[in-house]
Design a protein around this motif. Sequence first.
Motif, PDB file in Angstrom:
ATOM      1  N   LEU A 117      -3.105  16.476  14.616  1.00  9.11           N
ATOM      2  CA  LEU A 117      -2.164  15.372  14.470  1.00  9.11           C
ATOM      3  C   LEU A 117      -2.773  14.062  14.947  1.00  9.11           C
ATOM      4  O   LEU A 117      -3.501  14.034  15.952  1.00  9.11           O
ATOM      5  CB  LEU A 117      -0.889  15.643  15.271  1.00  9.11           C
ATOM      6  CG  LEU A 117      -0.081  16.881  14.881  1.00  9.11           C
ATOM      7  CD1 LEU A 117       0.980  17.175  15.919  1.00  9.11           C
ATOM      8  CD2 LEU A 117       0.540  16.708  13.504  1.00  9.11           C
ATOM      9  N   VAL A 118      -2.449  12.987  14.238  1.00 10.76           N
ATOM     10  CA  VAL A 118      -2.824  11.647  14.678  1.00 10.76           C
ATOM     11  C   VAL A 118      -1.543  10.881  14.993  1.00 10.76           C
ATOM     12  O   VAL A 118      -0.494  11.121  14.391  1.00 10.76           O
ATOM     13  CB  VAL A 118      -3.656  10.896  13.618  1.00 10.76           C
ATOM     14  CG1 VAL A 118      -5.010  11.558  13.429  1.00 10.76           C
ATOM     15  CG2 VAL A 118      -2.908  10.814  12.295  1.00 10.76           C
ATOM     16  N   GLN A 119      -1.636   9.967  15.951  1.00  8.80           N
ATOM     17  CA  GLN A 119      -0.491   9.179  16.394  1.00  8.80           C
ATOM     18  C   GLN A 119      -0.932   7.735  16.549  1.00  8.80           C
ATOM     19  O   GLN A 119      -2.062   7.461  16.980  1.00  8.80           O
ATOM     20  CB  GLN A 119       0.043   9.726  17.721  1.00  8.80           C
ATOM     21  CG  GLN A 119       1.082   8.861  18.396  1.00  8.80           C
ATOM     22  CD  GLN A 119       0.543   8.145  19.633  1.00  8.80           C
ATOM     23  OE1 GLN A 119      -0.651   8.200  19.927  1.00  8.80           O
ATOM     24  NE2 GLN A 119       1.413   7.465  20.348  1.00  8.80           N
ATOM     25  N   TYR A 164      -1.707  17.801   9.977  1.00  8.98           N
ATOM     26  CA  TYR A 164      -1.527  19.192   9.563  1.00  8.98           C
ATOM     27  C   TYR A 164      -0.878  20.001  10.682  1.00  8.98           C
ATOM     28  O   TYR A 164      -1.205  19.834  11.859  1.00  8.98           O
ATOM     29  CB  TYR A 164      -2.871  19.828   9.210  1.00  8.98           C
ATOM     30  CG  TYR A 164      -2.813  21.339   9.172  1.00  8.98           C
ATOM     31  CD1 TYR A 164      -2.319  22.005   8.054  1.00  8.98           C
ATOM     32  CD2 TYR A 164      -3.222  22.096  10.277  1.00  8.98           C
ATOM     33  CE1 TYR A 164      -2.229  23.397   8.030  1.00  8.98           C
ATOM     34  CE2 TYR A 164      -3.147  23.484  10.258  1.00  8.98           C
ATOM     35  CZ  TYR A 164      -2.652  24.125   9.134  1.00  8.98           C
ATOM     36  OH  TYR A 164      -2.565  25.495   9.107  1.00  8.98           O
ATOM     37  N   THR A 165       0.047  20.898  10.301  1.00 10.56           N
ATOM     38  CA  THR A 165       0.595  21.884  11.221  1.00 10.56           C
ATOM     39  C   THR A 165       0.721  23.211  10.480  1.00 10.56           C
ATOM     40  O   THR A 165       0.946  23.237   9.267  1.00 10.56           O
ATOM     41  CB  THR A 165       1.978  21.490  11.754  1.00 10.56           C
ATOM     42  OG1 THR A 165       2.904  21.413  10.661  1.00 10.56           O
ATOM     43  CG2 THR A 165       1.933  20.156  12.475  1.00 10.56           C
ATOM     44  N   SER A 166       0.576  24.303  11.205  1.00 11.01           N
ATOM     45  CA  SER A 166       0.777  25.611  10.593  1.00 11.01           C
ATOM     46  C   SER A 166       2.272  25.855  10.378  1.00 11.01           C
ATOM     47  O   SER A 166       3.119  25.143  10.909  1.00 11.01           O
ATOM     48  CB  SER A 166       0.190  26.701  11.495  1.00 11.01           C
ATOM     49  OG  SER A 166       0.796  26.672  12.775  1.00 11.01           O
ATOM     50  N   GLY A 167       2.570  26.866   9.595  1.00  7.13           N
ATOM     51  CA  GLY A 167       3.953  27.189   9.280  1.00  7.13           C
ATOM     52  C   GLY A 167       4.428  28.433  10.006  1.00  7.13           C
ATOM     53  O   GLY A 167       3.651  29.162  10.626  1.00  7.13           O
ATOM     54  N   THR A 168       5.733  28.672   9.919  1.00 10.51           N
ATOM     55  CA  THR A 168       6.359  29.843  10.522  1.00 10.51           C
ATOM     56  C   THR A 168       7.295  30.477   9.506  1.00 10.51           C
ATOM     57  O   THR A 168       7.991  29.769   8.774  1.00 10.51           O
ATOM     58  CB  THR A 168       7.153  29.453  11.782  1.00 10.51           C
ATOM     59  OG1 THR A 168       6.272  28.857  12.728  1.00 10.51           O
ATOM     60  CG2 THR A 168       7.816  30.664  12.408  1.00 10.51           C
TER      61      THR A 168
END
Length: 510
Positions: A61-63, A88-92
């Motif tokens: 992640l960028v902020q 990007y983040t993973s899913g659940t």
Amino acid sequence: MRKYFRRCYAALALLAAFATQAQVQLDYEASFTANAGGGDFAPHYMAANRGGTLTQSRSALVQAALWHTMDTTRRLSYGFGAEVWGGYTSGTDYLRYSATDGMVANRQHPARFWLQQAYAEGKYRGVFLLLGQKQQQSPFLLNDLTSGDLVMSGNARPGAGFAVGFVNFQNIPFTKGWVQITGQIGYYKFADGHWLENHYHYLNSFVTTRYWYNYKNIYFRTNPTKPFVFTIGGQAACQFGGTVVRYDKGVEQSRLEMATNAKAFWRALIAGSGGGNRGDDFVEGNHVGSWDIIGAYRFRNDNRLRAYYQSPWEDGSGIGKLNGFDGLWGLEFTTGKPSVVSGVVVEYLDLTNQSGPIHWAPRDHEGTPLTDQATGADDYYNNYTYNGYQNRGQSIGSPMVKAPIYNQDGYLRYTDNLLRAVHVGIKGDLGSEWHYRAMVSYRKAWGTPFFPRAEGVHETSMLVEARYQPARVPGLEAKAQFALDRGNMMGDNTGALLSIIYHGNFTLGK
């Protein structure tokens, strides 16, 4: 509502334009955060009390943020800010009902880009006005070491709205500085409707969207220049309005539009009858609050010891303190200068009484010969019309109570609020450039007052963190974390995190 958001952001743009016509100090921050680990979610301490910005087991992640801080020493002042996140983040996998296949996997992940904050604020003398979306944290707990405030922890993303209140503590007239007051009142709206609809299982129960949120607090404090300072007050919040839709095996059974008129706003502020509103027959909205007591002693070397207690309530029984030992009990020690141990917090959280397991009101069964009343079964953070006290599945209150985001069966309420927990946090300085933080907790839960567990579930969580701030590059910080969870409440999650943060400032205008 969209018009309201547009007006808030227009006000922010107007202030930014005004800033270019005068000399204004601006702060900016940019960061990159990456975490990786096993499990479906990031470990508890890696995700808690950080505004809902990191929840998944893998992220990159960028902020970016830009803000002007309001000068509280001036009679008339203003501030504004904006913060964005993306990456990007993973899913659940959650479960969702399908008419053809029954319960099937429903893969979900956080948005790839979102606006975390966008606000404009101003003050005159001791009063402020806020418009927009600004992150809030606990009004008195040490955010980087506490397990979390019971009402406003800073654990979930903020809502967009408006607030008015006192700037810090203000002297009460005729007390000669011996008694001070602070407080605020705000109305907000959470844009989490799509999140709720995307994570809901649609098998049974309900989903509530488009609701409003009211938050207020008030505190009184003795003279802060004296060694001993006593603070007492409370917080209260209310979810109200919105649309409640009930389903049975994927088929909509009913749809209820809750009132959002002037009376609803007033009854959310001062808890009152729903006035015949279907779904809010007794009290308007879902009310949550706490009575807070803090005692602090400052030693001659500026070290400080604080003891505090938060007593939670959901309705009249909790307000009247019929919920026994329930609450957050804490001790906090901080030093007045950098030290190997600069802060320690020890907390005990008990939510097992909840005013007793029985609730009986004669009005529930009118016409019966029973006239006595038993007021109990508070069911903290849950309500029969709203999806629990949450935003995007994250607890607005204490993150120690397992929030709906962790219910992979698609159920949108709290399932384990009968809970006891012990939490310890410590931080310190290893020289001028190196700093550390460590936290550990154990918690056990027995379901809810209405759906208790025959056997409890438990979780042990821990985190260690190191921060490096090189003197040769002012404003640069590198942070590394390792965290894990072990138990059957939230599962076995392990993760490591690395953040690179740069903070700077500049002067804009003439």
